[in-house]
Structure formats: C-alpha cells, structure tokens
Enzyme design. Structure first.
Site, mmCIF file in Angstrom:
data_model
loop_
_atom_site.group_PDB
_atom_site.id
_atom_site.type_symbol
_atom_site.label_atom_id
_atom_site.label_comp_id
_atom_site.label_asym_id
_atom_site.label_seq_id
_atom_site.Cartn_x
_atom_site.Cartn_y
_atom_site.Cartn_z
ATOM 1 N N ASN B 291 -4.583 -23.990 -3.838
ATOM 2 C CA ASN B 291 -5.837 -23.376 -3.406
ATOM 3 C C ASN B 291 -5.758 -23.094 -1.914
ATOM 4 O O ASN B 291 -5.547 -24.002 -1.119
ATOM 5 C CB ASN B 291 -7.015 -24.295 -3.721
ATOM 6 C CG ASN B 291 -7.185 -24.485 -5.215
ATOM 7 O OD1 ASN B 291 -6.990 -23.555 -5.977
ATOM 8 N ND2 ASN B 291 -7.513 -25.691 -5.628
ATOM 9 N N ARG B 293 -7.755 -22.476 0.551
ATOM 10 C CA ARG B 293 -9.061 -22.546 1.212
ATOM 11 C C ARG B 293 -9.409 -24.005 1.458
ATOM 12 O O ARG B 293 -8.688 -24.896 1.016
ATOM 13 C CB ARG B 293 -10.118 -21.948 0.291
ATOM 14 C CG ARG B 293 -10.100 -22.653 -1.070
ATOM 15 C CD ARG B 293 -11.193 -22.228 -1.992
ATOM 16 N NE ARG B 293 -10.852 -22.463 -3.382
ATOM 17 C CZ ARG B 293 -10.970 -23.622 -4.026
ATOM 18 N NH1 ARG B 293 -11.446 -24.677 -3.405
ATOM 19 N NH2 ARG B 293 -10.625 -23.741 -5.285
ATOM 20 N N VAL B 296 -14.227 -28.266 -1.814
ATOM 21 C CA VAL B 296 -15.493 -29.013 -1.846
ATOM 22 C C VAL B 296 -15.260 -30.479 -1.453
ATOM 23 O O VAL B 296 -16.022 -31.063 -0.690
ATOM 24 C CB VAL B 296 -16.119 -28.954 -3.264
ATOM 25 C CG1 VAL B 296 -17.379 -29.802 -3.338
ATOM 26 C CG2 VAL B 296 -16.405 -27.523 -3.674
#
Lengths: 82, 455
Positions: B291, B293, B296
C-alpha cells in the site's frame, strides 16, 4: 385499489438507478413483479436495494434521485394488483 | 522547508491528523471540504478552507479538477492525499506534480506498479520477497492454469490483476470450477476494472495478517517494524496491534528486511506498507500487496517507535533525507488500536449516521484518540463509517489490553451506535487475550456473539 408504500430502512442517500450509467429501476405505469428491484439507498458506502414483495403497477417515486432520506420515509408507491 | 502550504485532499480523522502534523512543522494547511463537511473538525482547525462542491464524494473529494483548481487558487505547494480517495491514484499524483506541486507520497509510476497486482508480484519476486505460489504472470490460456493446478493442487485463487482490497477474487476447488471461474472472472474484471487480466495463486486458507511499515526518501528505506491485523470482518481490519507478538526475533528481522528490499528496489519515497500473509505453523510469510500511502492503523507503529510518521512523510516529500538509521529505531512496549465505526455490531454492522449528542474521550497514560468527533457533530451518510480510533500503549500486550478495557469504559459517544461494545467484548475474550486467532476467526466469533453486542 390498494396502494403499497415502500419505506427506507436506513438513513442515507436515495437513488432511482443502480448506477449513474444505468436506466432508472421503474417508470410510472411499469408492471412490478415480486422480487423486482425498486430503488437503492446508500448509507456510509453500504448499499441497500429495496426489493418489491408484491406485484402491481409502479405509481412513482416520492423522493428525488440523490436526495437524503431518513429511516421510515416513504420512497415510492405501488398499486397492488388484485 | 520549501513546503509552505499543504492542501489536504481528504476528510474525517485523517484530515485532522495531517493538519496537526503539518502545523507542527510550521506549514500552513488548506482543508478542502464538501457541502456536507462544512462544520467538520478538519475545517475548524485548518488555516484556510476551500469548498469543493456537493456532498457526494464523486463530485467533491473524487473530483480531480476541482481539487487541483482549489490548490492553485490558494497557492498551495503540496497536496496530501491521506488514505482512500486519491491516495493510490497514479493519475492524481502525476496531475499534482505536473501542476508544479509536491505530492506527499510516491511517484505515479510507483503507485501504478504496486497497484497492478501482477507487476507488484513481479517486483516482489525480483526483490527476493516470498510470494504465494502460483502463475508466473498473467494467464495466457487455460492450459497454463491447468499446469499451475497440477503443480500446486487445489484450492486455488483466481485473481484479477486490476483488483485489490478483496475485490476480483474467486476460490476454486477443482478443475471444472477453475475453468468456469477463469471465463467468468475475466469478463467480470473487464467490466469492473476495465482490465480482464487474471492470475492464479495457491489459496492459503488460514493465516495471519502481518504488515511492515516503511518510510523511504527515494534512496534509503527504513522499516518501523510490523503490525498484526488479523482481527478482520469482511476483509476490513477492526483491531490492530504493534508489534506482531507471535513473531520470533529472527522471523521479524527476515520479514522487515524483505519489505525494505522491495521498497528499495523501486526507490520508494514516502510512507508505505507491505502486507504479508503469515503461516504460524511453518513460520513462512508471503507477499500480499504493497500500500503506497499512510494507513488507518499507522498510530500503533507511532506509539511503539515514538516516531511521528505523518511528519516524517511530509519531510521526505519535501526532499529531506531520512532522519533515522535503522538501528536507531526500536520497539518500546505494545500498542493496540480499535476502529470506532458508526455501526451497530448487534445488527449486522448496520451503518448508523446521525447527530452525536455527547462525547467524552478517555485520557490518562498511554491513551490516544484520533477522531474528528465533537459534541453535536452530524455524522454524514455520504462517507465511510469510521468515527475515530482509540489507541493504547503500555509496557506489554496484556497490560495494553487491560488499558484498552479501561479506556473503553471511559469512552462515551452518545446519539449513534458505535462498535465500542464489540471491542469491550473482544478485550475480555480468552482467544483475543491469548492471541490465538487468524483472519477468519472474528467472523465465526461474531456468528455466536454478535447478538450480545448491544449496549
């Protein structure tokens, strides 16, 4: 002639079509069979299709496409066939 | 610092998190917002705000032109995408760069490479990262699929190269199902993702989800150890921990180093996460995806390493070198995060927007709340149901669970149903306490226990 109202089960956003590129579920005067999809309510990215539990004639949507709806709000009406 | 003004192309708790990090670095923030978010916390705390249109995300937070126009108007020199929305959209990253601004994240090229499942798998293979056994690349025909089946046996997963996040996957048990799945999945993937390319992997039925946090400056890459995120419902994480308590020191080193070598091989710049499926019995791990980014669950890593990942990702976007050598990054204690969603856990997690009449957040040592809630805030039906994250940190896992229980008992969110009762029950569950679960465990637990989760 009995009219059946369909209500929103959840608060959310009301859609008269499955996606922006597709035709509306029902138009006034359309024949409705049990099991037909009638509209869509989106709440927090979760989608609820409202399905007919009766057959009859579609009388119309009572909410504009993409309007916010609250639980219990009447979304559309069907005239039940005798 | 050459970034003077950062535009935040997101909303909710992560927009608040980004704003805080930027302001602490002396950067002015610009918050874009839809009509539904006019009264949001991110709008209240930002230095400047720009309305970007209607509530519907496709017309605001997912409207590239409007966001770029807003950035131009306020003279922003960088854009932070957060997670979701445009965070892994190569076209957006390139549009930001082409407009002369800094995209806080990797290059469009890297996003594209890691977003395509086959090219990501290929990059992992090349970097020596173990991948799940399967087809070498895109399937060319059924004969090739049959060869894979002969070699590895069933069950197998037929996956769309353009899929992700659990979409575009079919599990097959025999050769007939395989043939059918290939025909159907290709058509389906073409319709859903505009790309019908498929590949096959061995289906590993049980396993644990372990992921490594990385930060790269374009040349060097360091890891911040790993997280354990096996408590999932419908492939969505609900409870995350750092570190992964079940790993031995040697497996931990191998896992983290393998993630670093993948990121180094693509000259990774920014914060990123490599996700792995971990087989506890054999101690093998397999690459799932990367991922590109911030995620969360990044706070659990911040708690155990003491590093502010949001600030660091802005710094590297700004062209600075990494400020840490690998051997300076150490694990201290244990952290747990739970995702507080506006969902009724006792009623099939039915989303539950509405007005929050009252809030009280827990405090005390080792407790952190990342949230955009405040009293009388109206939770909109237009966006996802995440209300915030409760994060606890303590000296070890068992004391962190006790601290979580204590913090949850102080937490009050009134007016809407939240997933708090789920976490209160999980914190007391013997399997959770002993750490004995895999990615399938929570769903079967919910079948027995969900009716008791109303408050």
């Amino acid at each position: 002639m009995a009219i059946k109202e369909f209500m929103s089960p959840v608060p959310g956003i009301f859609y008269t079509q499955p996606s922006p590129d597709e035709p509306v579920y029902k138009q006034v005067g359309d024949v409705v069979s049990e099991g037909d999809s009638l509209c869509l309510v989106e709440v927090m990215k979760s989608f609820h299709t409202i399905v007919s539990d009766t057959s009859g004639t579609f009388k119309g949507y009572l909410v504009e496409n993409e309007d916010e709806v609250s639980p219990g709000q009447v979304l559309l009406e069907i005239e039940i066939s005798e | 610092m050459s970034i003077n003004k950062l535009l935040i192309a997101n909303r909710g708790e992560i927009a608040v998190r980004i704003c805080r990090a930027a302001q602490e670095l002396g950067i002015k923030t610009v918050q874009v917002y839809s009509d539904a978010d006019e009264d949001s916390l991110a709008v209240k705390i930002a230095d400047e705000t720009v309305n970007i249109g209607p509530a519907s995300a496709s017309k605001s937070y997912l409207n590239m032109e409007v966001i770029l126009q807003a950035a131009k108007e306020v003279d922003a020199d960088a854009v932070h995408p957060g997670y979701g929305f445009f965070s892994e959209n190569a076209e957006f990253a390139e549009a930001v760069t082409n407009a002369g601004m800094i995209f806080v994240g990797p290059s469009g090229e890297t996003i594209r490479q890691m977003g395509d499942k086959i090219s990501a798998r290929y990059a992992a293979d090349k970097a020596g990262v173990p991948t799940v056994p399967g087809s070498k690349g895109l399937l060319s025909d059924f004969a090739e699929a049959k060869d894979v089946a002969d070699q590895y046996g069933f069950p197998l997963m037929v996956k769309a190269t353009a899929g992700g996040g659990g979409r575009g996957i079919r599990i097959v048990e025999n050769i007939e199902e395989l043939e059918r799945a290939i025909a159907e999945a290709s058509t389906e993937a073409k319709a859903a993702f505009g790309n019908g390319g498929l590949y096959i992997e061995k289906y590993i039925e049980t396993g644990r989800h372990v992921e490594v946090q990385l930060l790269g400056d374009g040349t060097d890459v360091v890891h911040f150890f790993e997280r354990e995120c096996s408590l999932q419902r419908r492939r969505q994480k609900v409870w995350e921990e750092a570190p992964a308590f079940l790993l031995t020191e040697s497996v931990r080193n191998k896992l983290c180093e393998s993630a670093v070598s993948l990121a180094k091989s693509v000259n990774y710049k920014g914060a990123g996460t490599v996700e792995f499926l971990y087989d506890e019995t054999s101690e093998d791990f397999f690459f799932i995806e990367m991922n590109t980014r911030i995620q969360v669950e990044h706070p659990v890593t911040e708690m155990i390493t003491g590093v502010d990942l949001l600030r660091e990702m802005i710094r590297v976007a700004n062209g600075e070198k990494l400020r840490f050598k690998q051997d300076e990054i150490k694990i201290k204690g244990h952290a747990i995060e739970v995702r507080l969603n506006a969902e009724d856990a006792s009623n099939n997690f039915l989303p539950n927007p509405g007005v929050v009449s009252k809030v009280h957040f827990p405090g005390g040592p080792g407790v952190r709340m990342d949230t955009h809630l405040f009293a009388n805030y109206k939770i909109s039906p237009y966006y996802d149901s995440l209300l915030g994250k409760l994060i606890v940190h303590d000296e070890d896992r068992l004391s962190a669970i006790k601290r979580l229980e204590r913090a949850l008992s102080e937490l009050e969110i009134e007016g809407v149903k939240t997933t708090k009762p789920l976490f209160q029950a999980l914190a007391k569950d013997p399997s959770v306490i002993s750490g004995d679960y895999d990615t399938k465990w929570l769903e079967s637990w919910l079948e027995t226990n969900s009716s008791n989760l109303s408050r």
